[in-house]
Enzyme design. Structure first.
Site, PDB file in Angstrom:
ATOM      1  N   TYR A 123      -6.588   6.423   4.219  1.00  0.00           N
ATOM      2  CA  TYR A 123      -6.627   5.505   3.098  1.00  0.00           C
ATOM      3  C   TYR A 123      -5.892   4.203   3.405  1.00  0.00           C
ATOM      4  O   TYR A 123      -6.454   3.099   3.276  1.00  0.00           O
ATOM      5  CB  TYR A 123      -6.040   6.145   1.814  1.00  0.00           C
ATOM      6  CG  TYR A 123      -5.857   5.102   0.772  1.00  0.00           C
ATOM      7  CD1 TYR A 123      -6.936   4.665   0.031  1.00  0.00           C
ATOM      8  CD2 TYR A 123      -4.635   4.447   0.622  1.00  0.00           C
ATOM      9  CE1 TYR A 123      -6.816   3.631  -0.869  1.00  0.00           C
ATOM     10  CE2 TYR A 123      -4.500   3.409  -0.270  1.00  0.00           C
ATOM     11  CZ  TYR A 123      -5.588   3.009  -1.010  1.00  0.00           C
ATOM     12  OH  TYR A 123      -5.473   1.979  -1.873  1.00  0.00           O
ATOM     13  N   GLU A 144       0.815  -1.206   0.000  1.00  0.00           N
ATOM     14  CA  GLU A 144       0.000   0.000   0.000  1.00  0.00           C
ATOM     15  C   GLU A 144       0.853   1.262   0.000  1.00  0.00           C
ATOM     16  O   GLU A 144       0.550   2.231  -0.696  1.00  0.00           O
ATOM     17  CB  GLU A 144      -0.946   0.014   1.199  1.00  0.00           C
ATOM     18  CG  GLU A 144      -2.060  -1.010   1.104  1.00  0.00           C
ATOM     19  CD  GLU A 144      -2.909  -0.825  -0.143  1.00  0.00           C
ATOM     20  OE1 GLU A 144      -3.065   0.319  -0.601  1.00  0.00           O
ATOM     21  OE2 GLU A 144      -3.401  -1.831  -0.675  1.00  0.00           O
ATOM     22  N   ASP A 166     -10.524   6.729  -2.389  1.00  0.00           N
ATOM     23  CA  ASP A 166      -9.381   7.318  -3.071  1.00  0.00           C
ATOM     24  C   ASP A 166      -9.882   7.970  -4.360  1.00  0.00           C
ATOM     25  O   ASP A 166     -11.089   8.052  -4.591  1.00  0.00           O
ATOM     26  CB  ASP A 166      -8.308   6.255  -3.353  1.00  0.00           C
ATOM     27  CG  ASP A 166      -8.788   5.238  -4.370  1.00  0.00           C
ATOM     28  OD1 ASP A 166      -9.980   5.246  -4.706  1.00  0.00           O
ATOM     29  OD2 ASP A 166      -7.972   4.433  -4.844  1.00  0.00           O
ATOM     30  N   CYS A 185     -16.010   1.259 -20.779  1.00  0.00           N
ATOM     31  CA  CYS A 185     -17.204   0.592 -20.258  1.00  0.00           C
ATOM     32  C   CYS A 185     -17.457  -0.766 -20.923  1.00  0.00           C
ATOM     33  O   CYS A 185     -17.611  -1.779 -20.243  1.00  0.00           O
ATOM     34  CB  CYS A 185     -18.414   1.486 -20.462  1.00  0.00           C
ATOM     35  SG  CYS A 185     -18.115   3.221 -20.053  1.00  0.00           S
TER      36      CYS A 185
END
Length: 316
Positions: free
Chosen positions: A142, A57, A160, A214
DNA sequence: GTCCCGAACA
DNA sequence: TGTTCGGGAC
Protein backbone atom coordinates in the site's frame (compact mmCIF):
# COMPACT_ATOMS: atom_id res chain seq x y z
CA UNK A 1 4.30 -16.35 -27.06
CA UNK A 2 1.55 -16.95 -29.59
CA UNK A 3 -1.73 -15.11 -29.53
CA UNK A 4 -3.45 -18.25 -28.34
CA UNK A 5 -1.01 -18.59 -25.43
CA UNK A 6 -1.55 -14.97 -24.54
CA UNK A 7 -5.27 -15.50 -24.50
CA UNK A 8 -4.87 -18.57 -22.29
CA UNK A 9 -2.68 -16.61 -19.92
CA UNK A 10 -5.32 -13.93 -19.67
CA UNK A 11 -7.92 -16.60 -19.01
CA UNK A 12 -5.95 -18.35 -16.30
CA UNK A 13 -5.41 -14.99 -14.64
CA UNK A 14 -9.19 -14.71 -14.42
CA UNK A 15 -11.61 -12.52 -16.27
CA UNK A 16 -12.03 -8.89 -15.42
CA UNK A 17 -13.96 -8.48 -12.20
CA UNK A 18 -15.56 -5.35 -13.66
CA UNK A 19 -18.85 -5.35 -15.57
CA UNK A 20 -18.07 -6.19 -19.23
CA UNK A 21 -20.06 -3.28 -20.62
CA UNK A 22 -18.59 -0.67 -18.28
CA UNK A 23 -17.51 2.52 -20.04
CA UNK A 24 -14.06 2.82 -18.47
CA UNK A 25 -13.22 6.16 -20.05
CA UNK A 26 -16.41 7.75 -18.81
CA UNK A 27 -15.99 6.30 -15.32
CA UNK A 28 -12.42 7.57 -15.10
CA UNK A 29 -13.18 11.01 -16.40
CA UNK A 30 -16.13 11.42 -14.05
CA UNK A 31 -14.10 10.61 -10.94
CA UNK A 32 -11.11 12.76 -11.84
CA UNK A 33 -13.35 15.67 -12.70
CA UNK A 34 -15.19 15.28 -9.41
CA UNK A 35 -11.93 15.16 -7.46
CA UNK A 36 -10.38 18.14 -9.16
CA UNK A 37 -13.49 20.25 -8.70
CA UNK A 38 -13.34 19.90 -4.92
CA UNK A 39 -11.49 17.86 -2.34
CA UNK A 40 -10.20 18.09 1.22
CA UNK A 41 -7.10 20.33 1.24
CA UNK A 42 -4.74 18.09 3.15
CA UNK A 43 -1.31 19.71 3.28
CA UNK A 44 0.50 16.64 1.93
CA UNK A 45 -1.55 17.00 -1.23
CA UNK A 46 0.39 20.22 -1.83
CA UNK A 47 3.78 18.55 -2.09
CA UNK A 48 5.51 15.98 -4.26
CA UNK A 49 8.46 15.50 -1.93
CA UNK A 50 8.87 11.77 -1.39
CA UNK A 51 10.01 12.13 2.20
CA UNK A 52 7.05 14.29 3.13
CA UNK A 53 4.67 11.94 1.34
CA UNK A 54 6.24 8.95 3.05
CA UNK A 55 5.75 10.52 6.48
CA UNK A 56 2.13 11.36 5.74
CA UNK A 57 1.40 7.83 4.54
CA UNK A 58 2.90 6.13 7.56
CA UNK A 59 0.99 8.44 9.87
CA UNK A 60 -2.23 7.81 7.96
CA UNK A 61 -2.08 4.03 7.99
CA UNK A 62 -4.53 3.58 10.84
CA UNK A 63 -5.22 7.10 11.98
CA UNK A 64 -7.95 9.45 10.84
CA UNK A 65 -6.62 12.03 8.44
CA UNK A 66 -7.98 14.98 10.38
CA UNK A 67 -5.81 13.95 13.30
CA UNK A 68 -2.74 13.54 11.13
CA UNK A 69 -2.59 17.12 9.84
CA UNK A 70 -1.03 18.83 12.85
CA UNK A 71 1.27 15.90 13.57
CA UNK A 72 2.53 15.94 10.01
CA UNK A 73 3.20 19.67 10.12
CA UNK A 74 5.05 19.39 13.43
CA UNK A 75 7.09 16.44 12.16
CA UNK A 76 8.08 18.30 9.04
CA UNK A 77 9.20 21.26 11.09
CA UNK A 78 11.23 19.14 13.46
CA UNK A 79 12.92 16.90 10.89
CA UNK A 80 12.64 18.79 7.59
CA UNK A 81 14.63 16.34 5.46
CA UNK A 82 15.22 12.62 5.33
CA UNK A 83 18.80 13.27 6.43
CA UNK A 84 17.56 15.08 9.52
CA UNK A 85 15.37 12.14 10.43
CA UNK A 86 18.11 9.61 9.79
CA UNK A 87 20.38 11.57 12.16
CA UNK A 88 17.76 11.82 14.90
CA UNK A 89 17.73 9.67 18.01
CA UNK A 90 15.24 6.81 17.85
CA UNK A 91 13.91 7.75 21.29
CA UNK A 92 13.10 11.27 20.13
CA UNK A 93 11.13 9.99 17.16
CA UNK A 94 9.19 7.54 19.33
CA UNK A 95 8.51 10.24 21.94
CA UNK A 96 7.23 12.54 19.20
CA UNK A 97 4.94 9.77 17.99
CA UNK A 98 3.24 9.27 21.35
CA UNK A 99 3.15 13.01 22.06
CA UNK A 100 1.02 13.36 18.97
CA UNK A 101 -1.12 10.33 19.81
CA UNK A 102 -0.31 8.58 16.57
CA UNK A 103 -0.37 5.09 18.03
CA UNK A 104 1.55 2.04 16.82
CA UNK A 105 4.97 3.13 18.05
CA UNK A 106 6.59 0.53 15.84
CA UNK A 107 5.82 2.86 12.96
CA UNK A 108 8.01 5.58 14.43
CA UNK A 109 10.81 3.05 14.55
CA UNK A 110 10.15 1.87 11.00
CA UNK A 111 10.08 5.43 9.69
CA UNK A 112 13.36 6.24 11.38
CA UNK A 113 14.85 3.01 10.07
CA UNK A 114 13.62 3.70 6.55
CA UNK A 115 15.13 7.18 6.62
CA UNK A 116 18.48 5.54 7.38
CA UNK A 117 17.99 3.21 4.42
CA UNK A 118 17.23 6.08 2.06
CA UNK A 119 20.39 7.89 3.15
CA UNK A 120 22.67 4.85 3.25
CA UNK A 121 21.36 2.81 0.31
CA UNK A 122 20.05 5.51 -2.00
CA UNK A 123 22.24 8.52 -1.25
CA UNK A 124 19.33 10.42 0.26
CA UNK A 125 17.18 10.21 -2.88
CA UNK A 126 14.05 8.09 -2.63
CA UNK A 127 13.72 5.35 -5.26
CA UNK A 128 10.82 5.94 -7.63
CA UNK A 129 9.24 2.54 -8.21
CA UNK A 130 6.88 0.60 -5.92
CA UNK A 131 9.18 -2.44 -5.93
CA UNK A 132 12.17 -0.46 -4.72
CA UNK A 133 10.12 1.48 -2.21
CA UNK A 134 8.86 -1.77 -0.69
CA UNK A 135 12.39 -2.53 0.40
CA UNK A 136 12.15 0.26 2.94
CA UNK A 137 11.32 -0.80 6.47
CA UNK A 138 7.63 -0.49 7.23
CA UNK A 139 6.72 0.08 3.60
CA UNK A 140 4.38 -2.58 2.23
CA UNK A 141 2.41 -2.73 -1.01
CA UNK A 142 0.00 0.00 0.00
CA UNK A 143 2.54 2.58 1.13
CA UNK A 144 4.92 1.80 -1.74
CA UNK A 145 2.20 2.53 -4.27
CA UNK A 146 1.09 5.61 -2.40
CA UNK A 147 4.58 7.14 -2.30
CA UNK A 148 5.29 6.19 -5.91
CA UNK A 149 1.98 7.73 -6.92
CA UNK A 150 1.92 10.95 -4.94
CA UNK A 151 5.62 11.76 -5.16
CA UNK A 152 6.50 10.47 -8.64
CA UNK A 153 3.23 9.60 -10.37
CA UNK A 154 4.73 6.16 -11.06
CA UNK A 155 2.51 3.96 -8.92
CA UNK A 156 0.04 1.19 -9.57
CA UNK A 157 -3.52 1.30 -8.34
CA UNK A 158 -3.71 1.55 -4.57
CA UNK A 159 -5.87 -1.09 -2.94
CA UNK A 160 -6.97 -0.25 0.57
CA UNK A 161 -10.21 -0.74 2.43
CA UNK A 162 -11.63 2.38 0.75
CA UNK A 163 -10.93 1.10 -2.73
CA UNK A 164 -12.31 -2.30 -1.86
CA UNK A 165 -15.53 -0.86 -0.50
CA UNK A 166 -16.03 1.49 -3.44
CA UNK A 167 -15.40 -1.08 -6.14
CA UNK A 168 -17.42 -3.70 -4.29
CA UNK A 169 -20.42 -1.41 -4.12
CA UNK A 170 -20.17 0.38 -7.43
CA UNK A 171 -19.10 -2.41 -9.76
CA UNK A 172 -19.98 -5.49 -7.74
CA UNK A 173 -16.37 -6.64 -7.60
CA UNK A 174 -16.31 -9.90 -5.61
CA UNK A 175 -14.95 -9.79 -2.06
CA UNK A 176 -11.61 -11.32 -2.98
CA UNK A 177 -8.08 -9.94 -2.80
CA UNK A 178 -7.12 -10.84 -6.35
CA UNK A 179 -10.35 -9.45 -7.74
CA UNK A 180 -9.90 -6.15 -5.92
CA UNK A 181 -6.33 -5.92 -7.16
CA UNK A 182 -7.29 -6.63 -10.77
CA UNK A 183 -10.36 -4.43 -10.71
CA UNK A 184 -8.54 -1.47 -9.17
CA UNK A 185 -5.70 -1.77 -11.67
CA UNK A 186 -8.05 -1.98 -14.60
CA UNK A 187 -9.92 1.10 -13.49
CA UNK A 188 -6.85 3.27 -13.08
CA UNK A 189 -5.95 5.25 -16.19
CA UNK A 190 -2.40 4.52 -17.32
CA UNK A 191 0.18 6.97 -16.05
CA UNK A 192 -2.21 8.90 -13.81
CA UNK A 193 -1.61 7.23 -10.49
CA UNK A 194 -1.18 10.52 -8.63
CA UNK A 195 -4.57 12.01 -9.33
CA UNK A 196 -6.32 8.66 -9.59
CA UNK A 197 -5.30 7.19 -6.28
CA UNK A 198 -6.04 10.47 -4.53
CA UNK A 199 -9.42 10.63 -6.21
CA UNK A 200 -10.61 7.10 -5.53
CA UNK A 201 -9.61 7.30 -1.89
CA UNK A 202 -11.29 10.66 -1.60
CA UNK A 203 -14.40 9.03 -2.97
CA UNK A 204 -14.19 6.30 -0.34
CA UNK A 205 -13.60 8.83 2.41
CA UNK A 206 -16.13 11.49 1.47
CA UNK A 207 -18.93 9.93 -0.55
CA UNK A 208 -18.74 6.18 -0.05
CA UNK A 209 -17.85 5.60 3.56
CA UNK A 210 -19.56 3.14 5.85
CA UNK A 211 -22.51 5.47 5.68
CA UNK A 212 -22.90 6.35 1.99
CA UNK A 213 -23.54 9.97 1.06
CA UNK A 214 -24.14 9.58 -2.64
CA UNK A 215 -26.29 12.64 -3.29
CA UNK A 216 -24.86 14.92 -0.58
CA UNK A 217 -21.36 14.40 -1.96
CA UNK A 218 -22.50 14.39 -5.57
CA UNK A 219 -20.93 10.99 -6.17
CA UNK A 220 -19.71 10.93 -9.77
CA UNK A 221 -20.43 7.24 -10.17
CA UNK A 222 -24.14 7.17 -9.36
CA UNK A 223 -25.18 6.41 -12.92
CA UNK A 224 -23.03 3.24 -12.98
CA UNK A 225 -23.24 2.28 -9.33
CA UNK A 226 -24.67 -1.14 -8.56
CA UNK A 227 -25.38 -0.24 -4.94
CA UNK A 228 -27.02 3.05 -5.87
CA UNK A 229 -29.39 1.18 -8.15
CA UNK A 230 -30.24 -1.66 -5.80
CA UNK A 231 -30.07 0.22 -2.49
CA UNK A 232 -27.81 -2.48 -1.11
CA UNK A 233 -24.86 -0.67 0.45
CA UNK A 234 -23.31 -3.57 2.27
CA UNK A 235 -19.53 -3.54 2.26
CA UNK A 236 -16.81 -6.20 2.42
CA UNK A 237 -16.21 -7.55 5.89
CA UNK A 238 -13.47 -5.77 7.75
CA UNK A 239 -11.97 -7.86 10.51
CA UNK A 240 -13.28 -6.53 13.78
CA UNK A 241 -10.64 -5.46 16.24
CA UNK A 242 -10.36 -6.65 19.82
CA UNK A 243 -11.38 -4.06 22.36
CA UNK A 244 -8.65 -1.67 23.34
CA UNK A 245 -9.69 -0.99 26.94
CA UNK A 246 -7.64 -3.17 29.25
CA UNK A 247 -5.61 -4.63 26.39
CA UNK A 248 -1.86 -5.07 26.51
CA UNK A 249 -1.66 -2.49 23.75
CA UNK A 250 -3.14 0.06 26.09
CA UNK A 251 -0.47 -0.63 28.69
CA UNK A 252 2.31 -0.67 26.15
CA UNK A 253 1.13 2.75 25.08
CA UNK A 254 1.14 4.02 28.64
CA UNK A 255 4.66 2.73 29.22
CA UNK A 256 6.05 4.40 26.12
CA UNK A 257 4.28 7.65 26.95
CA UNK A 258 5.68 7.74 30.49
CA UNK A 259 9.19 6.89 29.36
CA UNK A 260 8.99 9.68 26.82
CA UNK A 261 8.25 12.06 29.69
CA UNK A 262 10.68 10.76 32.31
CA UNK A 263 13.81 9.59 30.51
CA UNK A 264 14.44 6.71 32.91
CA UNK A 265 12.11 5.01 35.37
CA UNK A 266 12.26 2.40 38.09
CA UNK A 267 10.23 -0.77 37.53
CA UNK A 268 7.76 -0.34 40.40
CA UNK A 269 7.37 3.39 39.86
CA UNK A 270 6.47 2.67 36.28
CA UNK A 271 4.07 -0.07 37.31
CA UNK A 272 2.15 2.12 39.74
CA UNK A 273 1.81 4.85 37.16
CA UNK A 274 0.44 2.69 34.36
CA UNK A 275 -2.20 0.92 36.43
CA UNK A 276 -3.75 1.64 39.81
CA UNK A 277 -3.98 -2.02 40.77
CA UNK A 278 -0.27 -2.61 40.32
CA UNK A 279 1.34 -4.49 43.19
CA UNK A 280 4.88 -5.86 42.74
CA UNK A 281 3.89 -9.41 43.70
CA UNK A 282 0.32 -9.31 42.43
CA UNK A 283 -1.21 -10.70 39.28
CA UNK A 284 -0.33 -7.53 37.45
CA UNK A 285 3.01 -6.99 39.13
CA UNK A 286 6.69 -7.11 38.29
CA UNK A 287 6.44 -10.33 36.34
CA UNK A 288 3.66 -8.96 34.19
CA UNK A 289 5.45 -5.65 33.68
CA UNK A 290 8.74 -7.32 32.82
CA UNK A 291 6.92 -9.26 30.11
CA UNK A 292 5.64 -6.08 28.51
CA UNK A 293 9.00 -4.35 28.78
CA UNK A 294 10.77 -7.35 27.38
CA UNK A 295 8.54 -7.32 24.30
CA UNK A 296 8.99 -3.57 23.93
CA UNK A 297 12.73 -4.13 24.09
CA UNK A 298 12.47 -6.81 21.40
CA UNK A 299 10.56 -4.29 19.31
CA UNK A 300 13.48 -1.89 19.63
CA UNK A 301 11.42 0.68 21.50
CA UNK A 302 12.56 0.31 25.10
CA UNK A 303 15.87 -0.37 26.78
CA UNK A 304 15.97 -2.30 30.08
CA UNK A 305 18.75 -1.84 32.62
CA UNK A 306 19.32 -4.51 35.24
CA UNK A 307 21.30 -3.38 38.25
CA UNK A 308 22.02 -4.95 41.63
CA UNK A 309 18.79 -4.17 43.43
CA UNK A 310 16.96 -2.16 40.83
CA UNK A 311 15.61 -2.48 37.31
CA UNK A 312 14.95 0.59 35.21
CA UNK A 313 13.66 1.26 31.72
CA UNK A 314 14.10 4.04 29.18
CA UNK A 315 13.31 4.65 25.55
CA UNK A 316 15.78 3.05 23.20
C1' DG B 1 -18.97 -0.39 20.91
C1' DT B 2 -16.86 0.86 15.93
C1' DC B 3 -13.87 2.80 12.62
C1' DC B 4 -9.63 4.73 10.74
C1' DC B 5 -5.58 5.67 3.31
C1' DG B 6 -1.34 -1.54 6.73
C1' DA B 7 2.78 -4.05 7.81
C1' DA B 8 5.73 -7.26 10.29
C1' DC B 9 6.22 -11.42 12.28
C1' DA B 10 5.35 -16.28 13.46
C1' DT C 1 -3.12 -17.64 7.21
C1' DG C 2 -3.56 -15.65 11.77
C1' DT C 3 -1.97 -12.33 15.35
C1' DT C 4 -0.15 -8.14 17.02
C1' DC C 5 0.44 -3.31 17.14
C1' DG C 6 -2.49 2.87 19.98
C1' DG C 7 -5.56 5.96 20.60
C1' DG C 8 -8.89 9.50 19.50
C1' DA C 9 -13.44 10.53 17.45
C1' DC C 10 -17.95 9.19 16.67
Amino acid sequence: MTDVDAADAADSAGDSPLPPDLDLDAVREALIEWYEADHRPFPWRQTDDAYEIHVSEVMSQQTQLDRVVSAWEDFRERWPTVEDLADADRSDVVAFWTDHSLGYNNRAKYLHEAAGQVVDDYGGEYPETPDELEELMGVGPYTANAVASFAFNTGNAVVDTNVERVTYRAFDVPDDDDAFEAGAQELMPEGKSRVWNNAIMELGGVACGKKPRCDEASCPWREWCHAYQTGDFTAPDVPTQPSFEGSRRQFRGRIVRLLGEHDEMDLDTLGHRIRVDYTPDGEHGQEWLRGLLSDLADDGLVQIKERKEQTTARLQ
